[in-house]
Enzyme design. Structure first.
Site, mmCIF file in Angstrom:
data_model
loop_
_atom_site.group_PDB
_atom_site.id
_atom_site.type_symbol
_atom_site.label_atom_id
_atom_site.label_comp_id
_atom_site.label_asym_id
_atom_site.label_seq_id
_atom_site.Cartn_x
_atom_site.Cartn_y
_atom_site.Cartn_z
ATOM 1 C CB ALA A 86 -0.895 -0.012 1.230
ATOM 2 N N GLY A 129 1.149 -5.304 1.144
ATOM 3 C CA GLY A 129 -0.037 -5.573 0.331
ATOM 4 C C GLY A 129 0.303 -6.235 -0.998
ATOM 5 C CD GLU A 132 -1.496 -8.242 3.313
ATOM 6 O OE1 GLU A 132 -1.465 -7.052 2.943
ATOM 7 O OE2 GLU A 132 -1.978 -8.612 4.396
ATOM 8 C CD GLU A 152 2.454 -5.439 5.903
ATOM 9 O OE1 GLU A 152 3.322 -6.279 6.245
ATOM 10 O OE2 GLU A 152 1.711 -5.585 4.913
HETATM 11 N N1 DAK Z 1 4.522 3.426 -0.594
HETATM 12 C C1 DAK Z 1 4.868 4.615 -1.135
HETATM 13 N N2 DAK Z 1 5.983 4.819 -1.831
HETATM 14 C C2 DAK Z 1 6.806 3.759 -1.978
HETATM 15 C C3 DAK Z 1 6.511 2.483 -1.442
HETATM 16 C C4 DAK Z 1 5.292 2.318 -0.725
HETATM 17 N N3 DAK Z 1 4.891 1.170 -0.231
HETATM 18 N N4 DAK Z 1 7.538 1.659 -1.756
HETATM 19 C C5 DAK Z 1 8.412 2.386 -2.462
HETATM 20 N N5 DAK Z 1 7.971 3.647 -2.603
HETATM 21 C C6 DAK Z 1 8.629 4.734 -3.293
HETATM 22 C C7 DAK Z 1 9.839 5.233 -2.497
HETATM 23 O O1 DAK Z 1 9.433 6.145 -1.489
HETATM 24 C C8 DAK Z 1 10.640 5.903 -3.598
HETATM 25 O O2 DAK Z 1 10.063 7.139 -3.866
HETATM 26 P P1 DAK Z 1 10.988 8.463 -4.112
HETATM 27 O O3 DAK Z 1 11.906 8.542 -2.909
HETATM 28 O O4 DAK Z 1 11.715 8.136 -5.384
HETATM 29 O O5 DAK Z 1 10.000 9.574 -4.234
HETATM 30 C C9 DAK Z 1 10.374 4.996 -4.804
HETATM 31 O O6 DAK Z 1 9.170 4.285 -4.529
HETATM 32 C C10 DAK Z 1 11.485 3.964 -5.012
HETATM 33 O O7 DAK Z 1 11.628 3.250 -3.788
HETATM 34 P P2 DAK Z 1 13.028 3.125 -3.025
HETATM 35 O O8 DAK Z 1 13.908 4.290 -3.318
HETATM 36 O O9 DAK Z 1 12.733 2.823 -1.598
HETATM 37 O O10 DAK Z 1 13.630 1.835 -3.756
HETATM 38 P P3 DAK Z 1 14.692 0.797 -3.181
HETATM 39 O O11 DAK Z 1 15.065 -0.067 -4.334
HETATM 40 O O12 DAK Z 1 15.770 1.505 -2.408
HETATM 41 O O13 DAK Z 1 13.892 -0.069 -2.103
HETATM 42 C C11 DAK Z 1 11.987 -1.359 -1.311
HETATM 43 C C12 DAK Z 1 12.869 -0.924 -2.529
HETATM 44 C C13 DAK Z 1 10.827 -2.157 -1.867
HETATM 45 C C14 DAK Z 1 12.823 -2.239 -0.379
HETATM 46 C C15 DAK Z 1 11.527 -0.096 -0.548
HETATM 47 O O14 DAK Z 1 10.933 0.820 -1.480
HETATM 48 C C16 DAK Z 1 10.526 -0.401 0.539
HETATM 49 O O15 DAK Z 1 10.873 -0.881 1.617
HETATM 50 N N6 DAK Z 1 9.239 -0.046 0.285
HETATM 51 C C17 DAK Z 1 8.185 -0.171 1.285
HETATM 52 C C18 DAK Z 1 7.761 -1.609 1.442
HETATM 53 C C19 DAK Z 1 6.719 -1.728 2.549
HETATM 54 O O16 DAK Z 1 6.955 -1.397 3.718
HETATM 55 N N7 DAK Z 1 5.515 -2.153 2.183
HETATM 56 C C20 DAK Z 1 4.407 -2.315 3.105
HETATM 57 C C21 DAK Z 1 3.495 -1.103 3.000
HETATM 58 S S1 DAK Z 1 2.072 -1.253 4.113
HETATM 59 C C22 DAK Z 1 -5.367 -3.614 3.822
HETATM 60 C C23 DAK Z 1 -4.856 -3.814 2.567
HETATM 61 C C24 DAK Z 1 -3.521 -3.625 2.319
HETATM 62 C C25 DAK Z 1 -2.665 -3.236 3.306
HETATM 63 C C26 DAK Z 1 -3.162 -3.044 4.549
HETATM 64 C C27 DAK Z 1 -4.508 -3.201 4.802
HETATM 65 N N8 DAK Z 1 -6.735 -3.799 4.099
HETATM 66 C C28 DAK Z 1 -7.532 -4.620 3.204
HETATM 67 C C29 DAK Z 1 -7.321 -3.296 5.301
HETATM 68 C C30 DAK Z 1 -1.263 -3.072 2.989
HETATM 69 C C31 DAK Z 1 -0.359 -2.394 3.746
HETATM 70 C C32 DAK Z 1 0.997 -2.240 3.210
HETATM 71 O O17 DAK Z 1 1.341 -2.756 2.197
#
Ligand code: DAK
Length: 277
Positions: A86, A129, A132, A152
């Site tokens: 997400a 997500g 998921e 998360e």
């Molecule tokens: N959200 C927003 N932006 C993101 C992002 C994300 N999840 N993942 C990456 N980006 C953005 C980065 O901020 C960066 O943006 P700029 O700095 O260029 O503006 C760009 O994408 C490139 O990412 P990185 O610079 O971080 O790239 P790297 O290769 O260094 O790292 C990475 C890749 C995948 C390891 C890293 O981007 C990362 O850790 N991303 C976050 C992963 C994460 O924590 N995901 C979980 C998010 S919470 C629900 C349904 C769904 C959900 C919950 C409830 N219900 C049905 C109730 C889901 C929740 C989630 O997924």
């Protein structure tokens, strides 16, 4: 499959044509015979899913499910990654009451309700997500770059789209607990040995092999394929309850200071400092 886009003041790219108000252009579809290919198309943010994108994905899936000319769905991510979950930046200001009144992100679960066979094609990150979404599919084909994880907890939050329910079903409680409680991702080889994947395919052949698999399913009798999916995917009685509980716990964490700190830390590219409240 391309969408002319512009960047909004908030930094989110938007379509520049005049699609319906709710259409983001970040979920595209194309057809190859009886196979429908859904592409998460926001590679600049690693295909991170916004609220509007989740709604669009849900609409697309519902439409394909009732389209008799579609026998199999295939979902992929544009660029090097499947989906990084997400959109964390969009989530920062979301307040707990809004998660309840808006049933925040619930649309993401629609793919898991699809009665037609769905194949996930995973390169790079399938995190949060994104992982998921892959778990909602009936088969996952991945290349060597794929990694699957539920990070998360590092954001001070928890999986909300079935990760706590489907991952233990897929790989067992012990490994799922470790992944969800530490956020450590699995690489493709570990995911394969854990039983998460249908198979690993060399990167250059992934799309073609996935299409060949989807085509062979789509050309079979649709009633038979849907009956087989329903029978194999029959889950323990607790799944529906489990998904509901997970979603509400996920929403409840939007009332904590740690959730906000975790998400702000991600967007500011620093380590989160949790206060445990
Ligand atoms: N959200 C927003 N932006 C993101 C992002 C994300 N999840 N993942 C990456 N980006 C953005 C980065 O901020 C960066 O943006 P700029 O700095 O260029 O503006 C760009 O994408 C490139 O990412 P990185 O610079 O971080 O790239 P790297 O290769 O260094 O790292 C990475 C890749 C995948 C390891 C890293 O981007 C990362 O850790 N991303 C976050 C992963 C994460 O924590 N995901 C979980 C998010 S919470 C629900 C349904 C769904 C959900 C919950 C409830 N219900 C049905 C109730 C889901 C929740 C989630 O997924």
């Amino acid at each position: 499959m391309t969408n002319p886009r512009e960047t909004s003041p908030s930094g989110n790219a938007r379509p520049e044509s005049t699609p319906p108000e709710t259409e983001t252009g970040f979920v595209t579809t194309r057809r190859e015979g009886r196979v429908a290919v859904i592409t998460l198309n926001r590679p600049e943010a690693l295909n991170a899913i916004t609220i509007a994108m989740a709604a669009e994905l849900a609409r697309v899936v519902r439409a394909l499910e009732v389209d008799d000319s579609v026998g199999c769905l295939l979902i992929r991510g544009e660029g090097r990654h499947f989906c990084a979950g997400a959109d964390i930046k969009e989530a920062i200001p979301v307040a707990f009451p809004r998660t309840l009144t808006g049933n925040y992100l619930a649309d993401l679960g629609t793919l898991g309700e699809c009665r037609k066979p769905v194949v996930a094609v995973v390169s790079g990150a399938a995190l949060g997500g994104g992982c998921e979404l892959a778990l909602m599919c009936d088969m996952i084909l991945a290349d060597e770059t794929a990694r699957f994880g539920l990070p998360e907890i590092r954001l001070g939050t928890m999986p909300g789209a079935g990760g706590t329910q489907r991952l233990p079903q897929a790989i067992g409680k012990a490994r799922a607990m470790e992944m969800a409680l530490t956020g450590r991702p699995m690489d493709a080889a570990e995911a394969q040995s854990a039983g998460l994947l249908t198979r690993i395919v060399p990167a250059g052949r992934l799309q073609d092999e996935a299409m060949a698999l989807a085509r062979s399913i789509a050309e079979a009798s649709l009633p038979a394929a849907m009956a087989i999916k329903e029978a194999i995917a029959v889950t323990p009685d607790g799944l529906t309850q489990g998904l509901r509980l997970e979603r509400r716990l996920f929403h409840a964490l939007y009332a904590t200071a740690d959730r906000r700190e975790g998400m702000e830390a991600f967007s500011e590219k620093r380590t989160a400092v949790f206060q445990h409240k």
